[in-house]
Design a protein around this motif. Structure first.
Motif, PDB file in Angstrom:
ATOM      1  N   LEU B 143       0.734  -1.154   0.182  1.00 42.73           N
ATOM      2  CA  LEU B 143       0.076   0.168   0.251  1.00 42.73           C
ATOM      3  C   LEU B 143       0.880   1.176  -0.060  1.00 42.73           C
ATOM      4  O   LEU B 143       0.595   2.281  -0.760  1.00 42.73           O
ATOM      5  CB  LEU B 143      -1.039  -0.038   1.176  1.00 42.73           C
ATOM      6  CG  LEU B 143      -1.874   1.030   1.133  1.00 42.73           C
ATOM      7  CD1 LEU B 143      -3.067   0.889   0.273  1.00 42.73           C
ATOM      8  CD2 LEU B 143      -2.785   0.991   2.600  1.00 42.73           C
ATOM      9  N   ILE B 144       1.840   1.304   0.872  1.00 45.60           N
ATOM     10  CA  ILE B 144       2.813   2.432   1.016  1.00 45.60           C
ATOM     11  C   ILE B 144       3.389   2.475  -0.593  1.00 45.60           C
ATOM     12  O   ILE B 144       3.642   3.812  -0.922  1.00 45.60           O
ATOM     13  CB  ILE B 144       3.746   2.220   1.955  1.00 45.60           C
ATOM     14  CG1 ILE B 144       3.163   2.221   3.525  1.00 45.60           C
ATOM     15  CG2 ILE B 144       4.856   3.391   2.178  1.00 45.60           C
ATOM     16  CD1 ILE B 144       4.033   1.948   4.585  1.00 45.60           C
ATOM     17  N   LEU B 146       2.569   1.772  -3.403  1.00 44.93           N
ATOM     18  CA  LEU B 146       1.434   2.502  -4.344  1.00 44.93           C
ATOM     19  C   LEU B 146       1.200   3.871  -3.990  1.00 44.93           C
ATOM     20  O   LEU B 146       0.798   4.421  -4.916  1.00 44.93           O
ATOM     21  CB  LEU B 146       0.096   1.553  -4.264  1.00 44.93           C
ATOM     22  CG  LEU B 146      -0.148   0.331  -5.180  1.00 44.93           C
ATOM     23  CD1 LEU B 146      -1.538  -0.168  -4.842  1.00 44.93           C
ATOM     24  CD2 LEU B 146       0.238   0.713  -6.583  1.00 44.93           C
ATOM     25  N   SER B 147       1.268   4.067  -2.913  1.00 50.18           N
ATOM     26  CA  SER B 147       0.753   5.531  -2.553  1.00 50.18           C
ATOM     27  C   SER B 147       1.880   6.805  -2.187  1.00 50.18           C
ATOM     28  O   SER B 147       1.549   7.788  -2.503  1.00 50.18           O
ATOM     29  CB  SER B 147       0.077   5.522  -1.026  1.00 50.18           C
ATOM     30  OG  SER B 147      -0.884   4.345  -1.005  1.00 50.18           O
ATOM     31  N   ARG B 205       1.322  -7.559  -4.760  1.00 49.80           N
ATOM     32  CA  ARG B 205      -0.023  -7.833  -4.688  1.00 49.80           C
ATOM     33  C   ARG B 205      -0.456  -8.954  -5.842  1.00 49.80           C
ATOM     34  O   ARG B 205      -1.364  -9.953  -5.481  1.00 49.80           O
ATOM     35  CB  ARG B 205      -0.998  -6.738  -5.082  1.00 49.80           C
ATOM     36  CG  ARG B 205      -0.873  -5.592  -4.198  1.00 49.80           C
ATOM     37  CD  ARG B 205      -1.946  -4.518  -4.707  1.00 49.80           C
ATOM     38  NE  ARG B 205      -2.400  -3.878  -3.276  1.00 49.80           N
ATOM     39  CZ  ARG B 205      -3.321  -2.919  -3.379  1.00 49.80           C
ATOM     40  NH1 ARG B 205      -4.106  -2.878  -4.320  1.00 49.80           N
ATOM     41  NH2 ARG B 205      -3.708  -2.288  -2.162  1.00 49.80           N
TER      42      ARG B 205
ATOM     43  N   VAL C 267      -3.908   9.483  -0.848  1.00 47.11           N
ATOM     44  CA  VAL C 267      -3.815   8.225  -1.649  1.00 47.11           C
ATOM     45  C   VAL C 267      -4.031   6.840  -0.977  1.00 47.11           C
ATOM     46  O   VAL C 267      -4.846   5.956  -1.592  1.00 47.11           O
ATOM     47  CB  VAL C 267      -2.401   8.369  -2.467  1.00 47.11           C
ATOM     48  CG1 VAL C 267      -2.415   7.160  -3.465  1.00 47.11           C
ATOM     49  CG2 VAL C 267      -2.251   9.425  -3.264  1.00 47.11           C
ATOM     50  N   VAL C 268      -3.448   6.749  -0.036  1.00 52.48           N
ATOM     51  CA  VAL C 268      -3.645   5.562   0.809  1.00 52.48           C
ATOM     52  C   VAL C 268      -5.214   5.163   1.003  1.00 52.48           C
ATOM     53  O   VAL C 268      -5.581   4.018   0.737  1.00 52.48           O
ATOM     54  CB  VAL C 268      -2.924   5.549   2.035  1.00 52.48           C
ATOM     55  CG1 VAL C 268      -3.671   4.342   3.268  1.00 52.48           C
ATOM     56  CG2 VAL C 268      -1.383   5.345   2.100  1.00 52.48           C
ATOM     57  N   ASN C 271      -6.911   4.214  -2.178  1.00 54.23           N
ATOM     58  CA  ASN C 271      -6.602   2.751  -2.464  1.00 54.23           C
ATOM     59  C   ASN C 271      -7.282   1.770  -1.603  1.00 54.23           C
ATOM     60  O   ASN C 271      -7.869   0.753  -2.076  1.00 54.23           O
ATOM     61  CB  ASN C 271      -4.866   2.372  -2.270  1.00 54.23           C
ATOM     62  CG  ASN C 271      -3.964   2.994  -3.457  1.00 54.23           C
ATOM     63  OD1 ASN C 271      -4.583   2.843  -4.520  1.00 54.23           O
ATOM     64  ND2 ASN C 271      -2.909   3.556  -3.213  1.00 54.23           N
ATOM     65  N   LEU C 272      -7.343   2.045  -0.485  1.00 55.73           N
ATOM     66  CA  LEU C 272      -8.038   1.249   0.697  1.00 55.73           C
ATOM     67  C   LEU C 272      -9.494   1.111   0.191  1.00 55.73           C
ATOM     68  O   LEU C 272     -10.171   0.084  -0.013  1.00 55.73           O
ATOM     69  CB  LEU C 272      -7.735   1.669   2.044  1.00 55.73           C
ATOM     70  CG  LEU C 272      -6.673   1.386   2.577  1.00 55.73           C
ATOM     71  CD1 LEU C 272      -6.471   2.120   4.075  1.00 55.73           C
ATOM     72  CD2 LEU C 272      -6.423  -0.198   2.851  1.00 55.73           C
ATOM     73  N   ASP C 275      -9.813  -1.027  -2.825  1.00 54.07           N
ATOM     74  CA  ASP C 275      -9.663  -2.277  -2.521  1.00 54.07           C
ATOM     75  C   ASP C 275     -10.965  -2.819  -1.849  1.00 54.07           C
ATOM     76  O   ASP C 275     -11.302  -3.937  -2.277  1.00 54.07           O
ATOM     77  CB  ASP C 275      -8.573  -2.628  -1.588  1.00 54.07           C
ATOM     78  CG  ASP C 275      -7.136  -2.335  -2.212  1.00 54.07           C
ATOM     79  OD1 ASP C 275      -6.168  -2.140  -1.654  1.00 54.07           O
ATOM     80  OD2 ASP C 275      -7.137  -2.562  -3.632  1.00 54.07           O
TER      81      ASP C 275
END
Lengths: 525, 321, 290
Positions: B143-144, B146-147, B205, C267-268, C271-272, C275
């Motif tokens: 996640l990190i 990607l972000s 992923r 952005v996190v 994304n979450l 998902d």
């Protein structure tokens, strides 16, 4: 404010700094005076530099050409002025001193200048330098087909004679007091009569202290010492102009000791360089202004223009947009002809007077005008525009900002297609050079300046031929007065150039024209 | 085999058509941008040009011909291996690209290697104990990755290392691997780390998902029942079959890197093709941008083709045909 | 990916299910909070005017008045950062909407009608795909006078192909399904079939893709502003704030960590949320669309 373009050599800024090297003070060009044979050297008080070594200067884009007659970009100028010579040159105080011409004589009526050329000078390829090279160079520059940038500088030169190999005579249509200063620009570099634009686009062949050793696109340009240079040889073995795409990268490199010198566009970046670094703050000749197009819409009214001029607190705009780093100026920034910034209808901001002018123009209820602003040509444009708009809002004048991409802005600027424009224009040591294209009605930038008058035409014509320095200053003071009294434009301020030099180098002197010619006397300690 | 051949040929033909489309698209898009090479290099000084001078400059920059003639002479030259000429650099676009492409390529390869080295093990670990801490950590890492924007990471690393530790190999002027391997590797270190970290995220992923997918399948359960050891199971059976989507993803990322590394190239002063295109757009050097974009697109297309071939080679279902 | 589209999920229940999952719920709440805050800041209710300069308060560390400190012009960083989030959200929202609308339409029409339309559509998709996305975005952004909308359009165009590709596949298979053929035999017009029967079944795929694309769009917009090609100043933008902070960070670290932290959090959460949506709408999906 776009970063990339701001950091890359914006043409305006480039020209501003570069073209300042093109003109000169009148002082030394009086008739019949002999000149000393002295090449520009650094001041005597500097420690002598050690001989040998390589120095690295950080730049954000590569020089876009190595052909001197077409160069306008800042980086190209800085590199080429150390590779090619001109007939005359500047010293650190912007006095005209000998270059390739050891001395000169101006005829009594000023229409003819005879140059005595330096002996024993050779081009880097070994061929000897002489009058035929000067004639060849100047005539090629005058030829429109060659699209040389400085063509108009030689516009008044009717013929060039070469009585012998060491003598060149320039015949002029009328006296041109500023010409000797103009000739110092590397756009008027003397090249060998055997060379063509094609041959000089891939390799250099100059008479200067350095020669081009290598050029790698996107990475660097490396100059090497010219061992057959006619003046004092440069201490450095090689001088590298290294391309690091933005100023933060250059600052980082200076901190790490990879780069010994660079010019920064803002003081904060310059001061974040850590380690033994000295930051020189030099006032620029270029100036920020709100250009008013007196031929367009509401700008045709002098009262409207005066209302605008009186409504703006220039120092405040400077403080807000450029953090106070600069000086409020009048129209002329040439040091010997500097305008008094307070010599205008409203030396201080005067909202009452502004309202009066506005009412006199029939717009007592308020006025709305448009301004074009370049977002990515030079740093600070949008901040300045905003600050100006905020000031005008308090005077009941709404300034609508059209923030344009550089290509669009340039197209509209060139066509004079604007009501007002936030601009950064180049300044020069000679006032005729500075405004001779803008305000005389025959000037090739007159459609951009939006203003002309008979009195202005006469003043410029007189200024061009007046030999007496005091009288000449008076003429340009009059020019300045007319410009301010009619609020032709709103002159705001000049910024600073921040030159950072590592303490490991010595012998460099920055110049107000932005020139780096003293790289030839710079060396490592 | 014949099925494979004709499929590949079809794909190749399609790719060629795509490249033609790219060529046309970039040609016209560039000319839609306001300004041209003259205004880009002269700026407001261009206001002082006379008619004759302007015409001369237009000829010099190749702007004087009609659009159609410019297009066809460009394409015609392409077939002869002439990608055009950069007036500013006074070098052929071919030479410039030949110098720039290896830089980006090397960066991309290093980034991919790093991404795989991080991503695959983490993904497998995460899949091995779904829902447990290692899975949560793995997913968080992804996640990190990607972000966090690459430019943020790059900026932070460069500034702090250069100023606080004096570590700034990227300020030394780029050296190719053959010129100076030590400096070159140092210069590639930070940029590949930054890019690699970003790419490891989708790889984690994909790996995790693929491993989970494969693990649930019959042949794995059969192998387990037969008593195959976990380690052998993991590598021989699971990973090999999970490779397919991982390979596909890797190929995709590699292709993107070729053009997408521009910001990192900018920050770390790497003279790659991304930077070449960016500078070309700013300076309105049409031939340079057109040809370089075409080269990048072609490289992307080739990578896709190769990935496809690889995919077909390792997919047991295809091989069984 | 050959999945029979799950049954039409009614919005309310999806929403509720997102909230129930803790990652989805938290991120939804944080996002909502950020957006509400940014509206409040832009209305002037909270914080300071993001573009107002107070030179006297230049480069102050975070304190009671200026929660994230001030920048080199004395502008409140908190307000700028929040406003920047709003601006990023607007631009990415518009960009993804454009991409979703045109991309889905392209995929739908191409997959349904096949033939010339499909060839043209696929060709266009492939051409756009072959372009390095960031380079495509910045070239497009240079074409028009730059403002937030043209930047959104530029980014939107870059993401059209992914929507087209992702929807085309399912449409191709849906064509063959019995009820479509059955509808055809009753004489229903093709367009009607396309919109009434096929489109509803690819909603969820499109929605998942929208959620995924939002976070890339935000990152792309930030990268563009970092390069100086995003929406023009003085509008605050996270990317350009990070750019300016590159040299400031040595004397004022908050100028970097504030926009940096906020963009990562933003952005996190996106994304979450994406998902979470994907898990709910299409739990069988194992592929990550990148």
């Amino acid at each position: 404010m776009t970063q990339l373009n701001r950091q890359s050599a914006s043409p305006i800024k480039a020209l501003a700094l570069a073209s300042a090297a093109a003109m000169v003070l009148v002082g030394c060009a009086a008739a019949d005076e002999e000149q000393e044979t002295v090449a520009p050297t650094a001041s005597e008080t500097q420690e002598p530099a050690a001989v040998g070594g390589n120095m690295v200067v950080g730049i954000t884009v590569d020089p876009d050409t190595i052909f001197p007659w077409k160069a306008t970009q800042f980086q190209a100028f800085r590199m080429l002025e150390n590779v090619y010579d001109t007939l005359t040159a500047f010293d650190a105080d912007l006095n005209v001193v000998p270059g390739l011409a050891e001395s000169w004589e101006i005829s009594a009526d000023g229409t003819s200048i005879t140059f005595d050329l330096r002996d024993g000078v050779t081009f880097a390829d070994g061929s000897s330098f002489g009058s035929e090279d000067v004639k060849y160079s100047y005539e090629a520059i005058q030829d429109e087909e060659n699209a040389a940038v400085a063509r108009s500088t030689l516009g008044g030169v009717t013929s060039i004679e070469t009585p012998d190999a060491d003598t060149v005579v320039l015949n002029l249509a009328t006296a041109d007091v500023g010409l000797l200063a103009n000739l110092t620009s590397v756009n008027l570099a003397i090249v060998s009569s055997d060379d063509t634009e094609e041959s000089l686009s891939t390799a250099t062949n100059g008479t200067g202290p350095f020669v081009l050793e290598s050029r790698t696109a996107g990475q660097n340009v490396v100059l090497a010492r010219n061992s057959s240079y006619w003046g004092n040889p440069t201490p450095l073995d090689t001088l590298e102009f290294r391309v690091l795409p933005d100023e933060a990268a250059i600052a980082a490199a200076m901190s790490a000791g990879n780069v010994q010198m660079a010019v920064f566009s803002d003081p904060i970046t310059a001061r974040t360089v850590s380690g033994g670094v000295t930051v020189n703050t030099t006032p620029q000749l270029s100036y920020h202004a709100l250009m008013l197009n007196a031929r367009n819409g509401s700008m045709t009214s002098t009262d409207v223009r005066l209302a605008i001029s009186c409504a703006i607190d220039r120092q405040s705009v400077l403080d807000t947009a450029l953090l106070g780093e600069g000086e409020v100026t009048g129209p002329i920034t040439s040091p010997a002809f500097k305008s008094d910034p307070n010599a205008r209808p409203c030396p201080e901001r005067d909202l009452a007077k502004s309202a009066e002018y506005l009412a006199a123009s029939g717009n007592a209820g308020g006025l709305e005008i448009d301004a074009i602003v370049a977002q990515d040509l030079y740093a600070g444009a949008v901040d300045i525009a905003q600050a100006v708009a905020a000031q005008l809002a308090e005077a009941n004048i709404t300034l609508n900002l059209e923030v344009l991409e550089s290509g669009t802005y340039i197209d509209r600027w060139i066509a004079g297609d604007f009501e007002t424009a936030i601009a950064l224009n180049g300044g020069r040591p000679d006032p005729d050079g500075m405004y001779g294209r803008y305000f005389p009605s025959t000037g090739n930038l007159n459609q951009v300046s939006g203003y002309s008058s008979d009195s202005m035409d006469k003043l410029f014509a007189d200024g061009k031929v007046e030999g007496d320095p005091a009288a000449r200053k008076a003429i340009y003071d009059a020019v300045s007065k007319e410009l301010e009294d009619n609020a032709v434009w709103v002159w705001l301020f000049s910024g600073y150039t921040y030159t950072a030099t590592s303490d490991t180098i010595t012998g460099f002197t920055p110049m107000t024209t932005g020139s780096w010619q003293y790289l030839r006397t710079t060396g490592l300690q | 085999m014949r099925v494979l051949q004709s499929a590949v040929v079809k794909k190749a033909a399609g790719s060629l058509a795509t490249l033609v489309g790219v060529a046309i698209f970039v040609f016209f898009m560039l000319r839609a941008i306001p300004g041209d090479a003259i205004s880009a290099s002269l700026g407001t000084e261009a206001a002082g040009l006379t008619e004759v001078q302007r015409k001369s400059l237009e000829e010099y920059y190749g702007l004087d011909q009609s659009l159609a003639s410019q297009f066809f002479s460009w394409v015609g030259n392409l077939f002869q291996g002439n990608l055009g000429f950069s007036v500013r650099a006074q070098q052929s676009v071919l030479d410039l690209t030949a110098a720039a492409l290896p830089v980006t390529f090397q960066l991309a390869v290093f980034a991919i290697i790093l991404a795989l080295a991080i991503g695959v093990p983490v993904g497998m670990l995460a899949a091995s104990r779904v829902g447990k801490p290692r899975d949560v950590i793995g997913q968080a890492l992804s996640l990190i990755g990607l972000s966090v924007p690459a430019f943020l990471l790059a900026t932070t690393l460069l500034t702090f290392l250069a100023v606080n530790l004096g570590f700034n190999p990227n300020g030394l002027g780029y050296k190719t691997f053959f010129e100076d391997p030590v400096v070159n590797l140092q210069q590639m270190l930070l940029p590949s780390l930054v890019l690699g970290f970003g790419i490891s995220a989708p790889i984690i992923r994909t790996t995790r998902a693929a491993v989970l997918d494969v693990s649930g399948q019959d042949f794995v359960r059969t192998a387990k029942a037969k008593g195959v050891s976990t380690r052998r199971l993991q590598f021989k059976h699971i990973l090999r079959n999970a490779l397919i989507p991982i390979v596909t993803m890797t190929g995709l990322q590699f292709g993107y890197l070729l053009g997408g590394a521009v910001v990192v190239e900018q920050i770390f002063s790497l003279p790659g093709v991304g930077r070449q295109v960016l500078t070309g757009i700013q300076q309105k050097e049409y031939a340079l941008v057109q040809s370089t974009v075409l080269v990048i697109a072609a490289a992307f297309v080739i990578v896709n083709l190769l990935t496809d071939l690889l995919y077909r080679a390792i997919d047991p279902r295809v091989r069984a045909e | 990916m050959q999945s029979v589209a799950p049954e039409k999920a009614k919005s309310p229940s999806v929403f509720a299910r997102i909230l129930r999952s803790w990652t989805g719920g938290t991120s939804l709440i944080v996002l909502a909070a950020l957006l509400v805050l940014s509206i409040l800041v832009n209305l002037g209710v909270v914080g300071f005017d993001p573009i107002a300069q107070t030179p006297a308060d230049r480069l102050l560390a975070p304190n009671g008045t200026y929660w994230f400190g001030t920048d080199q012009f004395g502008r409140d960083i908190f307000s700028r950062v929040i406003s920047g989030v709003g601006s990023s959200a607007l631009i990415s929202g518009v960009a993804v909407t454009i991409a979703a609308l045109f991309g889905t339409l392209l995929g739908l029409v191409g997959g349904f009608y096949r033939g010339v339309i499909d060839v043209f559509g696929s060709g266009l998709t492939n051409v756009l795909f072959a372009f390095p996305p960031l380079l495509l975005a910045l070239t497009l952004a240079s074409v028009l006078d730059r403002n937030w909308f043209t930047v959104a359009v530029a980014i939107g165009i870059v993401y059209i192909p992914i929507f087209a590709r992702v929807t085309r596949g399912p449409v191709l298979s849906l064509r063959e399904i019995e009820f479509v053929k059955a509808a055809k035999s009753t004489g229903m017009a093709s367009i009607g079939i396309m919109f009434k029967h096929v489109l509803p079944n690819i909603y969820s795929i499109a929605i998942i893709q929208i959620a995924l694309s939002l976070s890339w769009a935000v990152l792309t917009e930030a990268a563009l502003s970092f390069l100086g090609l995003g929406s023009p100043p003085p509008a605050p933008s996270l990317g350009s704030m990070i750019y300016e902070a590159r040299t400031l960070v040595l004397i004022a670290p908050w100028t970097l960590w504030a926009p940096g932290a906020v963009i990562v959090v933003f952005v996190v959460c996106l994304n979450l949320l994406g998902d979470s949506l994907r898990d709910i709408l299409d739990p069988r999906s194992k592929e990550v669309n990148s």
